[in-house]
Write an enzyme that holds these catalytic residues in place. Structure first.
Site, PDB file in Angstrom:
ATOM      1  N   SER A 144       0.838  -1.202   0.000  1.00 44.75           N
ATOM      2  CA  SER A 144       0.000   0.000   0.000  1.00 44.75           C
ATOM      3  C   SER A 144       0.876   1.255   0.000  1.00 44.75           C
ATOM      4  O   SER A 144       1.662   1.457  -0.926  1.00 44.75           O
ATOM      5  CB  SER A 144      -0.961  -0.046   1.190  1.00 44.75           C
ATOM      6  OG  SER A 144      -1.907   0.985   1.123  1.00 44.75           O
ATOM      7  N   ASP A 354       4.146  24.048  -1.103  1.00 44.04           N
ATOM      8  CA  ASP A 354       5.556  23.966  -1.475  1.00 44.04           C
ATOM      9  C   ASP A 354       6.158  22.612  -1.084  1.00 44.04           C
ATOM     10  O   ASP A 354       7.337  22.510  -0.760  1.00 44.04           O
ATOM     11  CB  ASP A 354       6.352  25.101  -0.826  1.00 44.04           C
ATOM     12  CG  ASP A 354       6.288  25.105   0.696  1.00 44.04           C
ATOM     13  OD1 ASP A 354       5.479  24.348   1.262  1.00 44.04           O
ATOM     14  OD2 ASP A 354       7.056  25.868   1.319  1.00 44.04           O
ATOM     15  N   HIS A 407      -7.351  -5.239  -1.259  1.00 43.11           N
ATOM     16  CA  HIS A 407      -6.161  -4.452  -0.958  1.00 43.11           C
ATOM     17  C   HIS A 407      -5.256  -5.120   0.074  1.00 43.11           C
ATOM     18  O   HIS A 407      -4.045  -4.887   0.105  1.00 43.11           O
ATOM     19  CB  HIS A 407      -6.593  -3.069  -0.448  1.00 43.11           C
ATOM     20  CG  HIS A 407      -5.486  -2.104  -0.261  1.00 43.11           C
ATOM     21  ND1 HIS A 407      -4.823  -1.493  -1.313  1.00 43.11           N
ATOM     22  CD2 HIS A 407      -4.893  -1.633   0.869  1.00 43.11           C
ATOM     23  CE1 HIS A 407      -3.902  -0.688  -0.846  1.00 43.11           C
ATOM     24  NE2 HIS A 407      -3.912  -0.756   0.473  1.00 43.11           N
TER      25      HIS A 407
END
Length: 433
Positions: A144, A354, A407
């Site tokens: 994951s 940023d 998953h």
């Protein structure tokens, strides 16, 4: 600075704890240091000649597994490797992040501190350990979010790697999180539809619970008011295997009659609290969207995309109730007891534009490290099409695309999955030769 604690042996497996002192900020060591913890796992009756395999846990914000027994993917890994289970910075025994440990900092200081806990620095931590061990190269296994870390490692330090194995975790290396959530909301709706098709009565049970929460103040065992939005979040379980039936059982036993009135049972409410992993692992909520950010802000991406899917905004009397999935929303920092002290820091991190780069497309385009991946066709958390898009730009990578697993495939059938990935990696290597 490094030190090792005494090892112990269980079921023929040797466990050796290691501790390391690393910079908070590798670009500015004057900002202070962190303690890292990693557990070496090896067969007790072997010599130390086997190569290393480093495991990157999913998340972000969760520690490496604490194995109990010689089984699963670790059993397969130990045939070929010594395994290093790294507690990523901020988790487990690695300078843990929580509402307690951040309490002495202002919101701006919290946000600045947390900005150093993404994949780039997790990978730099692993490099620090590799050099401390005197290892030329090692293999990595990423599950994951650990797969996200693996692509960062391949971007920053490809010469340090012999193999990369990834399960359910090949991210986009350039997309905005809005693209990710547009895909995952679609997958989440599909999982809801599958669940309610299998358990038609669950729809009325969910609406009864949600309507009760909308009309009454209901407190969880920690004193936190329990809301419809929180209840919807247990849908995150639909992304892992064998979750439908346990969910139905919970819904079926949600109410009890007390004094002639229907109220939610303590057992149900306690279970709902236990499922709120954000309470004990706040990195997951604080940095979940930033794992996609490179030079832009997430701006609460999941919340904005959710407004394009009104079916997830349940109101009493609505025809359908839908659970949400692996998404983080700003209201969580108003409602969750242990996230409330971190609200201002979370807002600052959501506005931060940023963020530095996590991936290097040019380096990845020249990749020579064998990369073998399990990509799950029905993955609710990591979209298959995005994973294939990324792998198309990485030579010497190969995907095993399967609908056999959800998953959590590595946890459900890790021995088979890792065996397949090792075989694929060897094939890529020999084709290079």
């Amino acid at each position: 600075m490094t030190h090792t604690s005494p090892a112990f042996i269980d079921a023929g497996v040797k466990y050796t704890p290691h501790y390391f002192t690393v910079p908070l900020d590798y670009q500015d060591p004057s900002k202070g240091s962190l303690q890292l913890f990693a557990r070496e796992v090896s067969l007790a009756k072997e010599n130390a000649d086997k190569p290393w395999l480093v495991f990157f846990q999913g998340g972000p914000g969760f520690p490496s597994p604490r194995p109990n027994g010689h089984n699963g993917w670790i059993k397969r890994a130990l045939q070929d490797y010594r395994v290093l289970l790294l507690d990523q910075r901020g988790t487990g025994n690695s300078s843990v992040i929580s509402h307690q440990t951040l309490a002495h900092l202002s919101p701006t200081e919290q946000a600045d501190y947390l900005s150093h806990f993404r994949a780039d620095n997790i990978v730099r931590d692993a490099e620090f350990i590799r050099q401390a061990f005197g290892v030329k190269q090692w293999a990595i296994l990423g599950q994951s979010f650990g797969g996200f870390c693996s692509l960062t490692y391949l971007s920053l330090f490809p010469d340090s790697l012999s193999r990369a194995y990834i399960t359910g975790g090949v991210p986009s290396i350039e997309r905005h999180p809005d693209d990710v959530y547009k895909a995952t909301f679609k997958r989440t709706k599909e999982k809801n539809q599958q669940f309610f098709t299998q358990f038609p009565h669950a729809q009325s049970l969910c609406k009864k619970i949600a309507d009760h929460l909308a009309k009454h103040e209901v407190l969880l065992p920690n004193g936190q008011p329990f809301t419809v939005e929180q209840f919807q979040q247990i849908g995150i379980n639909f992304g892992v295997s064998d979750s439908f039936l346990p969910t139905y059982y919970s819904l079926e036993n949600a109410f009890i009659e007390v004094g002639g009135e229907s109220t939610l049972r303590y057992e149900f409410l306690n279970e709902m609290l236990i499922q709120q992993a954000f309470q004990t692992n706040p990195i997951y909520a604080l940095l979940h969207e930033s794992i996609y950010c490179q030079g832009f802000a997430s701006s609460w991406s999941a919340e904005r995309v959710r407004q394009l899917h009104d079916e997830f905004n349940y109101q009493s009397g609505d025809k359908y109730f839908y659970f949400t999935g692996e998404m983080v929303f700003p209201w969580m920092f108003e409602q969750y007891e242990c996230l409330q002290p971190l609200k201002e820091a979370a807002d600052q991190l959501a506005r931060k534009d940023d963020w530095g780069p996590l991936y290097n497309a040019e380096v990845l385009a020249k990749n020579r490290v064998p990369v073998s991946c399990a990509v799950y066709a029905d993955d609710m958390f990591v979209e298959m099409d995005i994973s294939r898009e990324t792998l198309a730009g990485i030579p010497n990578s190969k995907a095993w695309i399967t609908n056999e697993y959800e998953h959590n495939g590595l946890r459900a059938d890790g021995e088979r999955i890792l065996d397949k990935l090792i075989e694929m990696g060897d094939h890529i290597y020999y084709c290079q030769s």
